[in-house]
Design an enzyme around this catalytic site. Structure first.
Site, mmCIF file in Angstrom:
data_model
loop_
_atom_site.group_PDB
_atom_site.id
_atom_site.type_symbol
_atom_site.label_atom_id
_atom_site.label_comp_id
_atom_site.label_asym_id
_atom_site.label_seq_id
_atom_site.Cartn_x
_atom_site.Cartn_y
_atom_site.Cartn_z
ATOM 1 N NE ARG A 1 -3.431 2.801 0.835
ATOM 2 C CZ ARG A 1 -4.356 3.103 1.751
ATOM 3 N NH1 ARG A 1 -4.821 2.166 2.538
ATOM 4 N NH2 ARG A 1 -4.814 4.330 1.864
ATOM 5 N NE ARG B 1 -7.608 3.630 -1.428
ATOM 6 C CZ ARG B 1 -7.680 4.647 -0.565
ATOM 7 N NH1 ARG B 1 -7.910 4.431 0.678
ATOM 8 N NH2 ARG B 1 -7.524 5.872 -0.979
ATOM 9 C CG ASP C 1 -8.529 1.723 2.951
ATOM 10 O OD1 ASP C 1 -7.537 2.447 3.082
ATOM 11 O OD2 ASP C 1 -9.645 2.003 3.399
ATOM 12 C CG ASP D 1 -10.759 2.415 6.678
ATOM 13 O OD1 ASP D 1 -9.641 2.925 6.847
ATOM 14 O OD2 ASP D 1 -11.434 2.557 5.635
HETATM 15 O O1 GSY Z 1 -12.444 4.258 2.225
HETATM 16 C C1 GSY Z 1 -11.779 3.238 1.669
HETATM 17 C C2 GSY Z 1 -11.255 3.453 0.299
HETATM 18 N N1 GSY Z 1 -12.269 3.847 -0.674
HETATM 19 C C3 GSY Z 1 -13.256 3.085 -1.194
HETATM 20 C C4 GSY Z 1 -13.658 1.754 -0.996
HETATM 21 O O2 GSY Z 1 -13.092 0.971 -0.214
HETATM 22 N N2 GSY Z 1 -14.745 1.340 -1.740
HETATM 23 C C5 GSY Z 1 -15.402 2.159 -2.608
HETATM 24 N N3 GSY Z 1 -16.418 1.678 -3.286
HETATM 25 N N4 GSY Z 1 -15.023 3.442 -2.799
HETATM 26 C C6 GSY Z 1 -13.964 3.901 -2.097
HETATM 27 N N5 GSY Z 1 -13.415 5.121 -2.111
HETATM 28 C C7 GSY Z 1 -12.401 5.067 -1.248
HETATM 29 S S1 GSY Z 1 -11.357 6.398 -0.896
#
Ligand code: GSY
Length: 170
Positions: free
Chosen positions: A83, A92, A95, A97
Site C-alpha cells: 500500500r 489501493r 485498505d 479501517d
Molecule cells: O475508504 C476506503 C477506500 N475507498 C473506497 C472503498 O473501499 N470502496 C469504494 N467503493 N469506494 C472507495 N473510495 C475510497 S477512498
C-alpha cells in the site's frame, strides 16, 4: 475482551487475494481472533470516481489490542501488501479501517472511531450488516440496519455481492 469491526477494501488486482490475506494476517496475531467474516461485495468507487471498482468486506474481531495497537497492526498489514499513500482517494492494494471498537468514541490525531464517514457509505454498511445488523453506531445512535434504511437507493445500487469464479483475478 474487546469487540471491533474492521472494513477492508481493494481495487488493484488481485483484489480478492489482498482481502483474504489481510484477514489471515489479522487472525494470525495472537491477540486477535476473527469471529465473523462478511460476504465480499463489488462496489463502485466513492469519492474519486475515476478509478476501478473495489472489492469490499468487513470482519468482526475479538482483541486484547488497544485501538492504537490495532491501528498500527492494520497499517503494517497494508504496508505488507504494498500500500502506497501517494494519492489520498486513489487506487489501493489494501485498505483496512477500524470501523467500531466496542461502543467507544475515539478521537486522536491518528485515529477516529467510529470511522467518520461510515454512516454515509453503503460499501461499509452492507458488509457490516452481514456481521451484526443490530450493532449501534455510537455517533449516530442508530443501528447499522436503521442507517442503511435511510441511505439513498442510488448509494446501495453501487454495491453488489461478488462471487469470484475459479481462476478469476479478483
Ligand atoms: O475508504 C476506503 C477506500 N475507498 C473506497 C472503498 O473501499 N470502496 C469504494 N467503493 N469506494 C472507495 N473510495 C475510497 S477512498
Amino acid at each position: 475482551m474487546n469487540v471491533a469491526y474492521i472494513g477492508a477494501g481493494s481495487n488493484i488486482p488481485p483484489r480478492a487475494t489482498f482481502l483474504t490475506e489481510a484477514i489471515e494476517a489479522l487472525d494470525s496475531h495472537r491477540q486477535i481472533t476473527v469471529t465473523k467474516i462478511s460476504s465480499i461485495y463489488e462496489t463502485l468507487p466513492v469519492g474519486y470516481t475515476d478509478q476501478d471498482k473495489f472489492l469490499n468486506m468487513a470482519v468482526e474481531i475479538n482483541t486484547t489490542l488497544s485501538p492504537r495497537e490495532l491501528l498500527e497492526y492494520c497499517l503494517a498489514i497494508e504496508a505488507g501488501k504494498g500500500r502506497k499513500r501517494d494519492v489520498r482517494w486513489g487506487p489501493r492494494t489494501l485498505d483496512l479501517d477500524i470501523l467500531l471498537y466496542n461502543q467507544e468514541n475515539i478521537k486522536t490525531e491518528q485515529l477516529i472511531v467510529p470511522h467518520p464517514r461510515m454512516h454515509e457509505r453503503a460499501f461499509v454498511l452492507i458488509p457490516l450488516q452481514d456481521l451484526n445488523p443490530a450493532v449501534n453506531i455510537p455517533t449516530q445512535n442508530k443501528s447499522v440496519t436503521e442507517i442503511l434504511g435511510e441511505l439513498p437507493t442510488t448509494e446501495k445500487k453501487g454495491v453488489t455481492k461478488w462471487l469470484g469464479t475459479n481462476g478469476e483475478e479478483g
